[in-house]
Design a protein around this motif. Structure first.
Motif, mmCIF file in Angstrom:
data_model
loop_
_atom_site.group_PDB
_atom_site.id
_atom_site.type_symbol
_atom_site.label_atom_id
_atom_site.label_comp_id
_atom_site.label_asym_id
_atom_site.label_seq_id
_atom_site.Cartn_x
_atom_site.Cartn_y
_atom_site.Cartn_z
ATOM 1 N N THR A 63 -8.477 -0.360 -7.434
ATOM 2 C CA THR A 63 -7.714 0.047 -5.843
ATOM 3 C C THR A 63 -8.366 1.866 -5.382
ATOM 4 O O THR A 63 -7.878 2.674 -4.848
ATOM 5 N N LYS A 64 -9.823 2.294 -6.284
ATOM 6 C CA LYS A 64 -9.843 3.516 -6.496
ATOM 7 C C LYS A 64 -9.909 4.325 -4.935
ATOM 8 O O LYS A 64 -10.785 3.555 -4.467
ATOM 9 N N GLY A 65 -9.681 5.090 -4.632
ATOM 10 C CA GLY A 65 -10.131 5.630 -3.024
ATOM 11 C C GLY A 65 -9.440 5.268 -2.572
ATOM 12 O O GLY A 65 -9.188 5.641 -0.954
ATOM 13 N N PHE A 66 -8.189 4.160 -3.213
ATOM 14 C CA PHE A 66 -7.341 4.266 -1.407
ATOM 15 C C PHE A 66 -5.815 4.665 -2.109
ATOM 16 O O PHE A 66 -4.830 4.204 -1.582
ATOM 17 N N GLU A 67 -5.666 5.176 -3.184
ATOM 18 C CA GLU A 67 -4.476 6.065 -3.650
ATOM 19 C C GLU A 67 -3.900 6.771 -2.730
ATOM 20 O O GLU A 67 -2.074 6.042 -2.384
ATOM 21 N N HIS A 68 -3.773 7.483 -1.705
ATOM 22 C CA HIS A 68 -3.623 8.800 -0.602
ATOM 23 C C HIS A 68 -3.028 8.055 0.508
ATOM 24 O O HIS A 68 -2.171 8.546 0.703
ATOM 25 N N LEU A 69 -3.243 6.813 0.475
ATOM 26 C CA LEU A 69 -3.098 5.376 2.037
ATOM 27 C C LEU A 69 -1.336 5.289 1.794
ATOM 28 O O LEU A 69 -1.206 4.635 2.879
ATOM 29 N N GLY A 70 -1.071 5.841 0.484
ATOM 30 C CA GLY A 70 0.399 4.827 0.029
ATOM 31 C C GLY A 70 0.431 3.254 0.186
ATOM 32 O O GLY A 70 1.779 2.912 0.466
ATOM 33 N N VAL A 71 -0.574 2.562 0.020
ATOM 34 C CA VAL A 71 -0.003 1.280 0.412
ATOM 35 C C VAL A 71 -0.183 0.682 -1.443
ATOM 36 O O VAL A 71 -0.225 -0.617 -1.495
ATOM 37 N N LEU A 72 -0.003 0.997 -2.754
ATOM 38 C CA LEU A 72 -0.282 0.781 -4.009
ATOM 39 C C LEU A 72 0.876 1.161 -4.575
ATOM 40 O O LEU A 72 1.919 2.022 -4.089
ATOM 41 N N ASP A 73 1.420 -0.072 -5.414
ATOM 42 C CA ASP A 73 2.731 -0.080 -6.118
ATOM 43 C C ASP A 73 2.136 1.001 -7.271
ATOM 44 O O ASP A 73 1.123 1.331 -7.373
ATOM 45 N N GLU A 74 2.842 0.524 -8.640
ATOM 46 C CA GLU A 74 3.064 1.599 -9.373
ATOM 47 C C GLU A 74 1.951 1.615 -10.320
ATOM 48 O O GLU A 74 1.276 2.329 -10.739
ATOM 49 N N ALA A 75 1.966 0.187 -10.472
ATOM 50 C CA ALA A 75 0.609 -0.373 -11.209
ATOM 51 C C ALA A 75 -0.684 -0.481 -10.623
ATOM 52 O O ALA A 75 -1.119 -0.953 -11.589
ATOM 53 N N GLY A 76 -0.689 0.003 -9.270
ATOM 54 C CA GLY A 76 -2.397 -0.157 -8.394
ATOM 55 C C GLY A 76 -2.556 -0.969 -8.076
ATOM 56 O O GLY A 76 -3.853 -1.149 -7.203
ATOM 57 N N TRP A 77 -1.349 -2.342 -7.686
ATOM 58 C CA TRP A 77 -1.634 -3.098 -7.127
ATOM 59 C C TRP A 77 -1.236 -2.989 -5.739
ATOM 60 O O TRP A 77 -0.504 -2.373 -4.894
#
Ligand code: FAD
Ligand code: NAP
Length: 320
Positions: free
Chosen positions: A243-257
């Motif tokens: 999920t690298k590159g999608f962090e700033h979208l605010g769609v990931l949980d704490e573990a990155g899923w």
């Protein structure tokens, strides 16, 4: 100006290709982008026995069939390593290493990759005895002894595949019970070429400077340190989301899923997620495919809702 699509699917594994099939068959313009070979993790799988319609099929063969199906209604496929998704009004700008594409909706289907152990020797002997892919590298170890680290479906199933090539396959697991499905366990226990070392805390991969010579582990019960002499070490200790590159979208949980609702919608309108990258329990080809079908339909509904909104307000659609 970048080419515009109704939907861009990021990742062409089984999930992404099914989404591409459903969306293009619903007459949407679709681009599937992948930074590797379409098929995703199926390319690293020898025999798939739990995909309906086939008693057993090679992973890359199933990938090819899914690709043929996905592109038959006009879905386009292109190479692209996606590094960012920008939101501009209702438009989504998908940024790759080589250019940008615009779409009304995006489906994230980037899947997951193998985890590393992070022990001495793992990096050093990567490609010189340490591998994460039995199908890719197993043939280098014909009639030699190899170790498999892990106790899940991947470790045991790929270990079984290796018994067809190696002289002996020893599975080192950190507990005294496997996590793998029972049917896979039964086959493994019945296989003469497969051994198990239980409660093994693997500490290092040893070598002679140019190639692997063994695995050093501590018996967690006795505290004794041992070295298992092997020429190859296959590591299957789980997966981590891409999920690298999608962090700033605010769609990931704490573990990155990526959590979604039952329609595969994330918390950002017009961004959907499917397959292994989703926050869920069962990561399989069948579940990725099911979610891909749902996302294809959800994207259709989403785009329809944008058009309905435009008709109601008389506004020019900003998504395209
Ligand atoms: P993936 O298959 O992971 O595909 C994701 C795609 O996205 C990849 O092609 C990748 O290149 C691409 N991608 C990632 N990041 C980017 C980016 N930034 N830009 C562009 N593209 C990107 N399941 C079963 O049901 N049966 C089995 O027998 C089975 N055996 C398995 C054996 C092994 C060794 C492994 C590792 C897994 C196995 N699985 C099996 C699990 C199954 O392969 C996965 O659940 C399934 O492939 C997930 O599909 P997906 O579409 O979500 O993602
Ligand atoms: P997994 O199910 O998460 O199993 C990982 C294994 O590695 C577990 O046994 C775990 O031990 C062990 N492990 C984790 N971290 C470790 C560490 N630091 N040191 C030593 N051991 C460690 O991962 P997977 O086997 O790669 O499977 C991933 C997904 O793909 C799963 O959903 C799986 O069902 C699916 N898959 C399906 C099939 C199939 O259907 N035929 C085949 C392959 C994969 P513990 O057991 O102690 O936690």
């Amino acid at each position: 100006m970048s080419k515009q699509y109704d939907v861009i699917v990021i990742g062409a594994g089984p999930g992404g290709m099914t989404a591409g099939l459903y969306a293009s068959r619903a007459n949407l313009s679709v681009l599937m982008l992948d930074r590797g070979i379409y098929g995703g993790q199926m390319n690293n799988t020898a025999a798939i026995e739990n995909y309906p319609g086939f008693s057993s099929i090679l992973g890359p063969e199933l990938g090819q069939k899914m690709y043929d199906g996905a592109t038959q209604f006009g879905a386009e496929y292109a190479y692209g390593n996606v590094v960012d998704v920008r939101l501009e009004g209702q438009s989504k700008i998908v940024v790759t290493d080589e250019g940008e594409y615009t779409a009304k909706a995006v489906i994230i289907a980037t899947g997951a990759e193998h985890r590393k152990l992070g022990i001495p020797g793992e990096e050093e002997y990567g490609g010189r005895g340490v591998s994460y892919c039995a199908v890719c590298d197993g043939a280098f170890f014909k009639n030699r002894d190899v170790a498999v680290i892990g106790g899940g479906d991947s470790a045991v199933e790929e270990g079984l595949y290796l018994t067809g090539l190696a002289a002996k396959v020893t599975v080192l697991h950190r507990r005294d019970q496997l996590r793998a499905q029972k049917i896979i366990q039964q086959r493994a226990f019945a296989n003469d070429k497969m051994d198990f070392v239980w409660n093994a805390g693997v500490e290092a991969i040893e070598g002679d400077g140019s190639k692997v010579t063994g695995v050093r582990y501590k018996d967690k019960v006795t505290g004794e340190t041992q070295v298992l002499p092997v020429s190859g070490v296959f590591i299957y200790v789980g997966i981590t989301p891409l999920t690298k590159g999608f962090e700033h979208l605010g769609v990931l949980d704490e573990a990155g899923w990526i959590p979604t609702d039952e329609n595969m919608a994330t918390r950002v309108p017009g961004i959907f997620a499917i397959g292994d990258v989703r926050a869920k329990h069962l990561r399989q080809i069948t579940t990725a495919v099911g979610e891909g079908g749902q996302a294809g339909q959800s994207v259709f509904d989403y785009i329809q809702s944008l058009q309905d909104e435009t008709l109601k307000t008389g506004a020019v659609p900003s998504a395209n």
